[in-house]
Design a protein around this motif. Structure first.
Motif, PDB file in Angstrom:
ATOM      1  N   THR A 113       0.846  -1.199   0.000  1.00  0.00           N
ATOM      2  CA  THR A 113       0.000   0.000   0.000  1.00  0.00           C
ATOM      3  C   THR A 113       0.880   1.247   0.000  1.00  0.00           C
ATOM      4  N   ILE A 114       0.267   2.372  -0.246  1.00  0.00           N
ATOM      5  CA  ILE A 114       1.019   3.627  -0.232  1.00  0.00           C
ATOM      6  C   ILE A 114       1.566   3.896   1.165  1.00  0.00           C
ATOM      7  N   GLY A 115       0.820   3.501   2.200  1.00  0.00           N
ATOM      8  CA  GLY A 115       1.299   3.660   3.571  1.00  0.00           C
ATOM      9  C   GLY A 115       2.538   2.821   3.842  1.00  0.00           C
ATOM     10  N   GLN A 116       2.556   1.594   3.326  1.00  0.00           N
ATOM     11  CA  GLN A 116       3.726   0.737   3.504  1.00  0.00           C
ATOM     12  C   GLN A 116       4.942   1.302   2.763  1.00  0.00           C
ATOM     13  N   ILE A 117       4.715   1.783   1.555  1.00  0.00           N
ATOM     14  CA  ILE A 117       5.804   2.404   0.790  1.00  0.00           C
ATOM     15  C   ILE A 117       6.309   3.648   1.528  1.00  0.00           C
TER      16      ILE A 117
ATOM     17  N   LEU B  75       9.066   8.775   2.653  1.00  0.00           N
ATOM     18  CA  LEU B  75       8.373   9.791   1.857  1.00  0.00           C
ATOM     19  C   LEU B  75       6.927   9.923   2.317  1.00  0.00           C
ATOM     20  N   ALA B  76       6.410  11.124   2.281  1.00  0.00           N
ATOM     21  CA  ALA B  76       4.998  11.335   2.563  1.00  0.00           C
ATOM     22  C   ALA B  76       4.177  10.754   1.413  1.00  0.00           C
ATOM     23  N   PRO B  77       2.973  10.246   1.706  1.00  0.00           N
ATOM     24  CA  PRO B  77       2.124   9.739   0.620  1.00  0.00           C
ATOM     25  C   PRO B  77       1.910  10.760  -0.502  1.00  0.00           C
ATOM     26  N   SER B  78       1.829  12.043  -0.151  1.00  0.00           N
ATOM     27  CA  SER B  78       1.661  13.073  -1.191  1.00  0.00           C
ATOM     28  C   SER B  78       2.868  13.113  -2.121  1.00  0.00           C
ATOM     29  N   ALA B  79       4.070  12.907  -1.581  1.00  0.00           N
ATOM     30  CA  ALA B  79       5.279  12.879  -2.417  1.00  0.00           C
ATOM     31  C   ALA B  79       5.262  11.654  -3.318  1.00  0.00           C
TER      32      ALA B  79
ATOM     33  N   GLN C 258      -7.537   1.403  -5.076  1.00  0.00           N
ATOM     34  CA  GLN C 258      -6.399   1.653  -4.199  1.00  0.00           C
ATOM     35  C   GLN C 258      -5.098   1.296  -4.913  1.00  0.00           C
ATOM     36  N   ARG C 259      -4.078   2.086  -4.633  1.00  0.00           N
ATOM     37  CA  ARG C 259      -2.764   1.848  -5.233  1.00  0.00           C
ATOM     38  C   ARG C 259      -2.114   0.631  -4.576  1.00  0.00           C
ATOM     39  N   ARG C 260      -1.417  -0.149  -5.412  1.00  0.00           N
ATOM     40  CA  ARG C 260      -0.617  -1.267  -4.919  1.00  0.00           C
ATOM     41  C   ARG C 260       0.731  -1.214  -5.620  1.00  0.00           C
ATOM     42  N   TYR C 261       1.782  -1.158  -4.826  1.00  0.00           N
ATOM     43  CA  TYR C 261       3.140  -0.994  -5.332  1.00  0.00           C
ATOM     44  C   TYR C 261       3.916  -2.303  -5.260  1.00  0.00           C
ATOM     45  N   ALA C 262       4.897  -2.418  -6.117  1.00  0.00           N
ATOM     46  CA  ALA C 262       5.826  -3.544  -6.078  1.00  0.00           C
ATOM     47  C   ALA C 262       6.927  -3.227  -5.076  1.00  0.00           C
ATOM     48  N   GLY C 263       7.542  -4.254  -4.545  1.00  0.00           N
ATOM     49  CA  GLY C 263       8.671  -4.050  -3.651  1.00  0.00           C
ATOM     50  C   GLY C 263       9.789  -3.265  -4.322  1.00  0.00           C
TER      51      GLY C 263
END
Length: 153
Positions: A8-12, A18-22, A41-46
């Protein structure tokens, strides 16, 4: 099994600092491309942690977002970048950094002398740049920009 794009963006944000806004800004700039769940919802790769960390480091070294984006465009989107992928980018950045180091050394070495700026206010400038000959090479501090006094003789 862990999904390839499950962060998630929070995990990243937690991992990169970095702030989620960044992170959303860097997404808008095309530096990361998260997948979206059915709910949007956004999902990011490691591997996006490394991408974003690289962006932060490159910015701290003075590279612009457009310069970073241009270099990162060569990274594969369909797989996690390998060490060889990152090495290619690092080598290109290293060449730019080496040039900047040379320019900074020249600045450091010549800062108290004539820099070919056209001011002619220092006694030594009259010796190194009589009648502002460096102006023939273009605007600005020509000797700090890589020109030499021998080019105007």
């Amino acid at each position: 099994m862990i999904q390839r794009r499950g962060l998630t963006i929070g995990q990243i944000s937690d991992r990169t600092g970095l702030a989620p806004s960044a992170i959303r800004f860097y997404e808008e700039q095309g530096l990361v491309t998260p997948d979206r769940t059915d709910a949007g919802q956004r999902r990011y790769a490691g591997s996006d942690i490394r991408r974003l960390s690289f962006v932060m480091i490159a910015q701290n070294l003075g590279f612009s977002i457009s310069e970073i984006r241009a270099q990162m465009a060569s990274l594969p989107q369909e797989r996690t970048p390998t060490k060889a992928d990152w090495t290619r980018i690092a080598n290109r950045f290293r060449r730019v950094l080496d040039q900047r180091i040379r320019q900074m050394q020249a600045l450091s070495d010549k800062l108290d002398g004539c820099i070919g700026c056209g001011c002619l206010s220092l006694q030594t400038c009259r010796l190194y740049n009589p009648q502002d000959r460096a102006a023939r090479l273009g605007r600005g501090p020509r000797y700090l920009m890589g020109n030499s006094a021998s080019e105007v003789e």
